[in-house]
Scaffold this motif. Structure first.
Motif: not given
Length: 382
Positions: A12, A15-17, A19-20
């Motif tokens: 991913e 940025e997505t990781r 936020k996760q």
């Protein structure tokens, strides 16, 4: 074997990781802003400080040059991860103001000090980010010279309302904020626009008229400032409006219509401690230094110390109209702290008969007394 299989699963976006990782650390919301996109607030802040509206908060002036823009604090910062933690209360904080024999404590201070938990979570996310990318980071929460609310607005967590506090469409008034500065160049999220419209609820409810205009705050008139930051005797004009607020004030936060979308925090560490839910003023007035420290261990309240705390409690007692609290008032007329004695005199004047005032004045008043105490005796007569 295909090239896709040789390379393994596609990751991913970073940025997505991130936020996760923030969600896994316990944060409720995480968004990015580019440091270059953050408005420079130096001039506005300098005007505010220059007008004296920061009151006794000397550190605002001392750190002025570093507060205006993230790059002033750390020149290498490229992106900022702004994180929020919901601390929504289980009941309307305004309800506590009707119970005059009890103390009203700001929602954020009814449990463990949030700084410790938020900082631990920030560091957890920061360690993951460094391990994943090798970037440089700096972690900040509240006590650092960071203008968190403008950062949060630029990152899209919410907007600064007319009361200057952050308002979220999802969490209402109840977000603790923290930030991670990084040397990474990350894709920024869209900022949030102002959704206050024509609403003036937060301005109109303020008991001390601390907002000279929308989006402006005079801290010197704010009950949160007066009960926490102000040292010495609280000016007479603010005592009655304080009501039973002994630490902080949530009025402008609690009245915001956007709270209809807020929910009670799921974080147990931010649930109200039973001892701080509705403490009786008479019990608080009896706290010596050791019992004060014990009762507020781990709480933000502890940092103001027993003297300022009892000063606030005595004002609440004076506002209670409850003459059964006079024994507590009289016992504090001989407290070792002058500002406690001064507020005990004020409370005596509010609750006691003229005969009681005269009797206590004859028993205690001395020409060697502190000026603040003498002034209160002179004001109530007797």
């Amino acid at each position: 074997m295909t090239a896709a299989r040789r390379q393994g699963p596609i990751k991913e976006p970073l940025e997505t990781r991130i936020k996760q990782a923030a969600r896994e650390a316990g944060f409720d919301i995480a968004r990015f802003v580019s440091a270059s996109r953050v408005p420079d607030r130096h001039d506005a802040l300098a005007r505010w400080v220059g007008e004296g509206k920061h009151g006794q908060m000397g550190w605002m002036e001392d750190t002025l040059e570093r507060r205006g823009h993230p790059a002033s604090l750390w020149g290498d910062v490229k992106s900022i991860l702004v994180l929020g933690q919901n601390y929504g209360p289980e009941e309307d904080p305004l309800a506590a103001l009707e119970r005059k024999d009890e103390a009203a404590i700001s929602v954020y201070a009814r449990h463990k000090d949030y700084h410790d938990l938020i900082k631990k979570r920030l560091k957890r996310v920061a360690r993951w980010l460094v391990a994943e990318t090798g970037c440089e980071v700096k972690v900040f929460v509240d006590t650092a010279p960071v203008m968190e609310k403008p950062l949060a607005e630029a990152a899209g967590l919410g907007w600064q309302g007319k009361h200057t506090n952050l308002v979220s469409r999802e969490f209402g008034s109840w977000l603790f904020l923290g930030s991670i500065f990084t040397t990474l160049d990350l894709a920024a999220d869209e900022g949030e626009r102002d959704h206050c419209g024509s609403c003036r609820s937060c301005l109109d409810i303020c008991p001390t008229k601390a907002f000279p205009a929308p989006y402006q705050l005079d801290a010197r008139r704010c009950i949160s400032y007066l009960t926490i930051e102000h040292k010495g005797v609280i000016p007479l004009e603010f005592r009655k409006p304080m009501g039973n607020r002994i630490y902080g004030c949530d009025d402008c936060l609690a009245v915001c219509p956007w709270n209809k979308f807020a929910a009670r925090t799921a974080e147990e560490a931010f649930h109200t401690r039973e001892a701080l839910r509705a403490p009786l003023l008479k019990d608080l007035a009896r706290l010596d230094d050791a019992s004060f420290r014990t009762m507020f261990s781990g709480s933000p309240v502890k940092r103001i110390g027993r003297t300022r705390f009892l000063r606030n409690v005595l004002i609440a007692i004076g506002n209670s109209g409850d003459v059964s609290l006079l024994p507590e008032v009289k016992s504090l007329l001989e407290d070792e702290a002058p500002e406690v004695r001064a507020m005990a005199v004020w409370a005596l004047g509010e609750l006691g008969t003229s005969e009681e005032v005269v009797a206590e004045k004859e028993r205690l008043m001395s020409s060697e007394e502190e000026a603040d105490v003498l002034a209160e005796w002179a004001r109530i007569g007797g």
